[in-house]
Write an enzyme that holds these catalytic residues in place. Structure first.
Site, PDB file in Angstrom:
ATOM      1  N   LYS A  46      -0.784   7.322 -23.971  1.00 44.90           N
ATOM      2  CA  LYS A  46      -1.198   6.982 -22.593  1.00 44.90           C
ATOM      3  C   LYS A  46      -0.385   5.838 -22.023  1.00 44.90           C
ATOM      4  O   LYS A  46       0.015   5.837 -20.882  1.00 44.90           O
ATOM      5  CB  LYS A  46      -2.663   6.492 -22.596  1.00 44.90           C
ATOM      6  CG  LYS A  46      -3.720   7.529 -22.545  1.00 44.90           C
ATOM      7  CD  LYS A  46      -5.102   6.904 -22.238  1.00 44.90           C
ATOM      8  CE  LYS A  46      -5.542   5.891 -23.263  1.00 44.90           C
ATOM      9  NZ  LYS A  46      -6.956   5.482 -23.111  1.00 44.90           N
ATOM     10  N   LYS A  48       2.186   3.899 -23.775  1.00 45.88           N
ATOM     11  CA  LYS A  48       3.475   3.606 -24.432  1.00 45.88           C
ATOM     12  C   LYS A  48       3.451   2.287 -25.204  1.00 45.88           C
ATOM     13  O   LYS A  48       4.476   1.642 -25.403  1.00 45.88           O
ATOM     14  CB  LYS A  48       4.646   3.599 -23.418  1.00 45.88           C
ATOM     15  CG  LYS A  48       4.903   4.952 -22.781  1.00 45.88           C
ATOM     16  CD  LYS A  48       5.508   5.949 -23.761  1.00 45.88           C
ATOM     17  CE  LYS A  48       5.293   7.397 -23.388  1.00 45.88           C
ATOM     18  NZ  LYS A  48       4.295   8.171 -24.121  1.00 45.88           N
TER      19      LYS A  48
HETATM   20  N1  C2G Z   1     -14.517  -2.685 -18.630  1.00 45.91           N
HETATM   21  C1  C2G Z   1     -15.418  -3.339 -17.768  1.00 45.91           C
HETATM   22  N2  C2G Z   1     -15.123  -4.577 -17.278  1.00 45.91           N
HETATM   23  C2  C2G Z   1     -13.971  -5.179 -17.608  1.00 45.91           C
HETATM   24  C3  C2G Z   1     -13.047  -4.559 -18.468  1.00 45.91           C
HETATM   25  C4  C2G Z   1     -13.355  -3.295 -18.981  1.00 45.91           C
HETATM   26  O1  C2G Z   1     -16.489  -2.787 -17.430  1.00 45.91           O
HETATM   27  N3  C2G Z   1     -13.720  -6.385 -17.075  1.00 45.91           N
HETATM   28  C5  C2G Z   1     -14.848  -1.341 -19.132  1.00 45.91           C
HETATM   29  C6  C2G Z   1     -13.838  -0.266 -18.706  1.00 45.91           C
HETATM   30  O2  C2G Z   1     -14.102   0.160 -17.379  1.00 45.91           O
HETATM   31  C7  C2G Z   1     -14.111   0.817 -19.743  1.00 45.91           C
HETATM   32  C8  C2G Z   1     -14.515  -0.010 -20.988  1.00 45.91           C
HETATM   33  O3  C2G Z   1     -14.805  -1.334 -20.536  1.00 45.91           O
HETATM   34  O4  C2G Z   1     -15.197   1.647 -19.340  1.00 45.91           O
HETATM   35  C9  C2G Z   1     -13.383  -0.070 -22.017  1.00 45.91           C
HETATM   36  O5  C2G Z   1     -12.234  -0.542 -21.377  1.00 45.91           O
HETATM   37  P1  C2G Z   1     -10.796  -0.229 -21.969  1.00 45.91           P
HETATM   38  O6  C2G Z   1     -10.760  -0.621 -23.374  1.00 45.91           O
HETATM   39  O7  C2G Z   1      -9.790  -0.792 -21.028  1.00 45.91           O
HETATM   40  O8  C2G Z   1     -10.800   1.352 -21.932  1.00 45.91           O
HETATM   41  P2  C2G Z   1      -9.623   2.319 -21.555  1.00 45.91           P
HETATM   42  O9  C2G Z   1      -8.370   1.946 -22.261  1.00 45.91           O
HETATM   43  O10 C2G Z   1      -9.636   2.443 -20.072  1.00 45.91           O
HETATM   44  O11 C2G Z   1     -10.090   3.659 -22.271  1.00 45.91           O
HETATM   45  O12 C2G Z   1     -10.720   8.292 -22.272  1.00 45.91           O
HETATM   46  C10 C2G Z   1     -10.656   7.129 -21.536  1.00 45.91           C
HETATM   47  C11 C2G Z   1     -10.237   5.973 -22.327  1.00 45.91           C
HETATM   48  O13 C2G Z   1     -10.768   6.001 -23.610  1.00 45.91           O
HETATM   49  C12 C2G Z   1     -10.623   4.722 -21.599  1.00 45.91           C
END
Ligand code: C2G
Length: 135
Positions: A46, A48
């Site tokens: 996704k 890189k």
């Molecule tokens: N999140 C949040 N507030 C933040 C940062 C993150 O509510 N300040 C939420 C994101 O919206 C997400 C979750 O925490 O729902 C996990 O965030 P990430 O680890 O950035 O997830 P991501 O890489 O977007 O993975 O299939 C989809 C992916 O698995 C999503």
């Protein structure tokens, strides 16, 4: 009465307060929360780049959070429907950075997008650490 299952997904790298809050709020939509942790390989495909913390460590951290009943490894977008069916999702929760992106699953469960906690992100924390190291 059967339990209401909530499923959410994420990388949860450098686990922070925004992550904690979305898990807390997601859990409140049902009786048990199951979290799909994006694998190292899926992240590389996704974005890189690999997460700082390994998938094994990220799974252990998230599964230790009290709002979380179980975790599994998420290996691709294509398997999302399969994961939702396998884990019997009644509700699928994601942060609103994904708003509209998963509406296709409304035929099998409720799809909810929650507002992100403002001004917190793994990327932002990485840049704060980089600046500290440079100063
Ligand atoms: N999140 C949040 N507030 C933040 C940062 C993150 O509510 N300040 C939420 C994101 O919206 C997400 C979750 O925490 O729902 C996990 O965030 P990430 O680890 O950035 O997830 P991501 O890489 O977007 O993975 O299939 C989809 C992916 O698995 C999503």
């Amino acid at each position: 009465m059967s339990q209401k299952t909530v499923v959410t997904f994420g990388t949860f790298d450098l686990f922070h307060y925004g992550h904690l809050k979305i898990l807390e709020r997601a859990a409140a939509y049902g009786d048990r929360l199951i979290v799909g942790i994006s694998s190292d390989q899926f992240n590389f495909e996704k974005k890189k780049k690999y997460p700082v913390f390994s998938e094994g460590h990220r799974m252990e951290i998230v599964s230790a959070i009290r709002y979380v009943e179980g975790v599994f490894l998420e290996e691709s977008f294509e398997k999302k429907r399969e994961y939702l069916v396998e884990h019997q999702a009644d509700v699928f929760v994601m942060g609103d950075d994904w708003r509209g992106k998963f509406d296709e699953f409304k035929d099998i469960c409720e799809v909810v997008y929650l507002e992100r906690t403002p001004e917190l992100s793994t990327t932002e924390y990485k840049s704060i650490i980089r600046n500290l190291l440079d100063s």
